[in-house]
Each structure stands twice: as structure tokens, then as C-alpha cells.
Design a protein around this motif. Structure first.
Motif, PDB file in Angstrom:
ATOM      1  N   GLU A  66       1.134  -1.375   0.277  1.00 61.75           N
ATOM      2  CA  GLU A  66      -0.260  -0.086   0.189  1.00 61.75           C
ATOM      3  C   GLU A  66       0.659   1.149  -0.406  1.00 61.75           C
ATOM      4  O   GLU A  66       0.307   2.238  -0.559  1.00 61.75           O
ATOM      5  CB  GLU A  66      -0.899   0.154   1.393  1.00 61.75           C
ATOM      6  CG  GLU A  66      -1.832   1.309   1.334  1.00 61.75           C
ATOM      7  CD  GLU A  66      -2.827   0.916  -0.081  1.00 61.75           C
ATOM      8  OE1 GLU A  66      -3.215   1.733  -0.242  1.00 61.75           O
ATOM      9  OE2 GLU A  66      -2.852   0.135  -0.605  1.00 61.75           O
ATOM     10  N   VAL A  67       2.066   0.633   0.984  1.00 63.97           N
ATOM     11  CA  VAL A  67       2.644   2.493   0.894  1.00 63.97           C
ATOM     12  C   VAL A  67       3.693   2.722  -0.397  1.00 63.97           C
ATOM     13  O   VAL A  67       3.331   3.979  -0.672  1.00 63.97           O
ATOM     14  CB  VAL A  67       3.546   2.114   1.744  1.00 63.97           C
ATOM     15  CG1 VAL A  67       5.137   3.266   2.581  1.00 63.97           C
ATOM     16  CG2 VAL A  67       2.464   2.442   3.380  1.00 63.97           C
ATOM     17  N   LEU A  68       3.895   2.054  -0.589  1.00 63.88           N
ATOM     18  CA  LEU A  68       5.228   1.717  -2.058  1.00 63.88           C
ATOM     19  C   LEU A  68       4.166   2.173  -3.066  1.00 63.88           C
ATOM     20  O   LEU A  68       4.287   2.390  -4.562  1.00 63.88           O
ATOM     21  CB  LEU A  68       5.973   0.068  -2.086  1.00 63.88           C
ATOM     22  CG  LEU A  68       6.891   0.089  -1.273  1.00 63.88           C
ATOM     23  CD1 LEU A  68       7.620  -1.045  -1.344  1.00 63.88           C
ATOM     24  CD2 LEU A  68       7.232   1.321  -1.382  1.00 63.88           C
ATOM     25  N   THR A  69       2.427   0.932  -3.737  1.00 62.60           N
ATOM     26  CA  THR A  69       2.254   0.846  -4.745  1.00 62.60           C
ATOM     27  C   THR A  69       0.999   1.708  -4.316  1.00 62.60           C
ATOM     28  O   THR A  69       0.597   2.605  -5.704  1.00 62.60           O
ATOM     29  CB  THR A  69       1.815  -0.068  -5.186  1.00 62.60           C
ATOM     30  OG1 THR A  69       0.994  -0.272  -4.920  1.00 62.60           O
ATOM     31  CG2 THR A  69       3.406  -0.971  -5.592  1.00 62.60           C
ATOM     32  N   GLY A  70       0.343   1.938  -3.552  1.00 60.80           N
ATOM     33  CA  GLY A  70      -1.287   2.744  -3.236  1.00 60.80           C
ATOM     34  C   GLY A  70      -1.638   1.353  -4.196  1.00 60.80           C
ATOM     35  O   GLY A  70      -3.536   1.816  -3.913  1.00 60.80           O
ATOM     36  N   CYS A  71      -1.821  -0.010  -4.251  1.00 63.18           N
ATOM     37  CA  CYS A  71      -2.092  -1.016  -4.371  1.00 63.18           C
ATOM     38  C   CYS A  71      -2.765  -2.500  -3.546  1.00 63.18           C
ATOM     39  O   CYS A  71      -2.366  -3.440  -3.600  1.00 63.18           O
ATOM     40  CB  CYS A  71      -2.121  -1.763  -6.141  1.00 63.18           C
ATOM     41  SG  CYS A  71      -2.202   0.004  -7.501  1.00 63.18           S
ATOM     42  N   GLY A  72      -2.839  -1.954  -2.272  1.00 64.22           N
ATOM     43  CA  GLY A  72      -2.754  -3.323  -1.516  1.00 64.22           C
ATOM     44  C   GLY A  72      -4.222  -4.029  -1.575  1.00 64.22           C
ATOM     45  O   GLY A  72      -4.115  -5.035  -1.310  1.00 64.22           O
TER      46      GLY A  72
END
Length: 139
Positions: free
Chosen positions: A56-62
Motif C-alpha cells: 500500500e505504501v509503495l504502490t497504493g495498491c494493497g
């Protein structure tokens, strides 16, 4: 509860206000609890939650990770893919999807706060978890 139906609706988040708030502020906690139960303790709540948070932090796609757990839950309990596809639900409203999955496991007798191992110990002592049913009765 009928096999093949969700125990609560997709937008019934406020039926469990505590979980709704936790999921809203820190979805990695709810996801970690769900994944530990769905994976039957193979991966800990902390490890799954940390991986979700990292994605979530790195891609925003958790949500791309968590949607696969919705599919696992559906297959385990013969639940419909509704109101639309698993990944679309997680993409459009991650919090509602996680809350519904959490409530589903809770309604099926799991104490989400104690993890897989403690749930199995309680089950072996005859406490708490209803048996898993794979389908309706046949003649």
C-alpha cells in the motif's frame, strides 16, 4: 445462515463499528487477521499485515493483494461473487470489502482477535467454532 450467501451485506460496515474504525484507519490490521484465518495459520497476521502495508505504501495498491483473499473466502464457503468481481470490489471500496470479509469469518465462529492457533485450540476444547460445512444436504 444459508450456504452460498454472505452473512452480511457489502455496505453493512457499521454493524461492527469497532472493526469499521480499525479498518478505516489501519486496514493492514484487518487484512492480517483475515489472511491468518483464511490461510489457516500458514502466514501470521503480522507478516500478512506488514506485506499489505508495504504494498500500500509503495504502490497504493494493497487492494490487488487483498482481493485474492476474498476469492479464497468465497471458494472456502461457497459464496457468490457479488455484487461484482472480487478485485473490482476491493479496488472501488477496499474498506467495505475487508469489513465484510472480517464479519463473515466472525459470523462463522472465528474470534478474529486471537488468531488461527488459538481458534483451533478453542475448537479442540469444544469452544466457539462451528464445523465447516461444504454444501447442503443431499439424498
Amino acid at each position: 445462515m444459508n450456504p452460498g450467501t454472505w452473512s452480511t451485506g457489502f455496505c453493512d460496515c457499521f454493524s461492527d463499528v469497532t472493526n469499521c474504525c480499525i479498518t478505516c484507519w489501519c486496514p493492514c490490521i484487518t487484512f492480517g487477521q483475515i489472511s491468518e484465518i483464511v490461510d489457516k495459520g500458514a502466514v501470521s497476521c503480522g507478516a500478512s499485515g506488514a506485506l499489505y502495508l508495504l504494498l500500500e505504501v509503495l504502490t497504493g495498491c494493497g487492494c490487488m493483494y487483498s482481493c485474492f483473499y476474498r476469492t479464497k473466502i468465497r471458494k472456502q464457503y461457497n459464496l457468490p461473487e457479488s455484487p461484482c468481481g472480487d478485485c473490482l470490489l476491493h479496488f472501488c471500496c477496499e474498506w467495505c470489502a475487508l469489513c465484510q470479509e472480517y464479519r463473515e469469518l466472525k459470523h462463522r465462529g472465528y474470534d478474529m482477535s486471537i488468531g488461527w492457533q488459538a481458534n483451533m485450540e478453542n475448537q479442540n476444547q469444544g469452544i466457539g467454532i462451528a464445523p465447516e460445512v461444504q454444501g447442503g444436504m443431499t439424498r
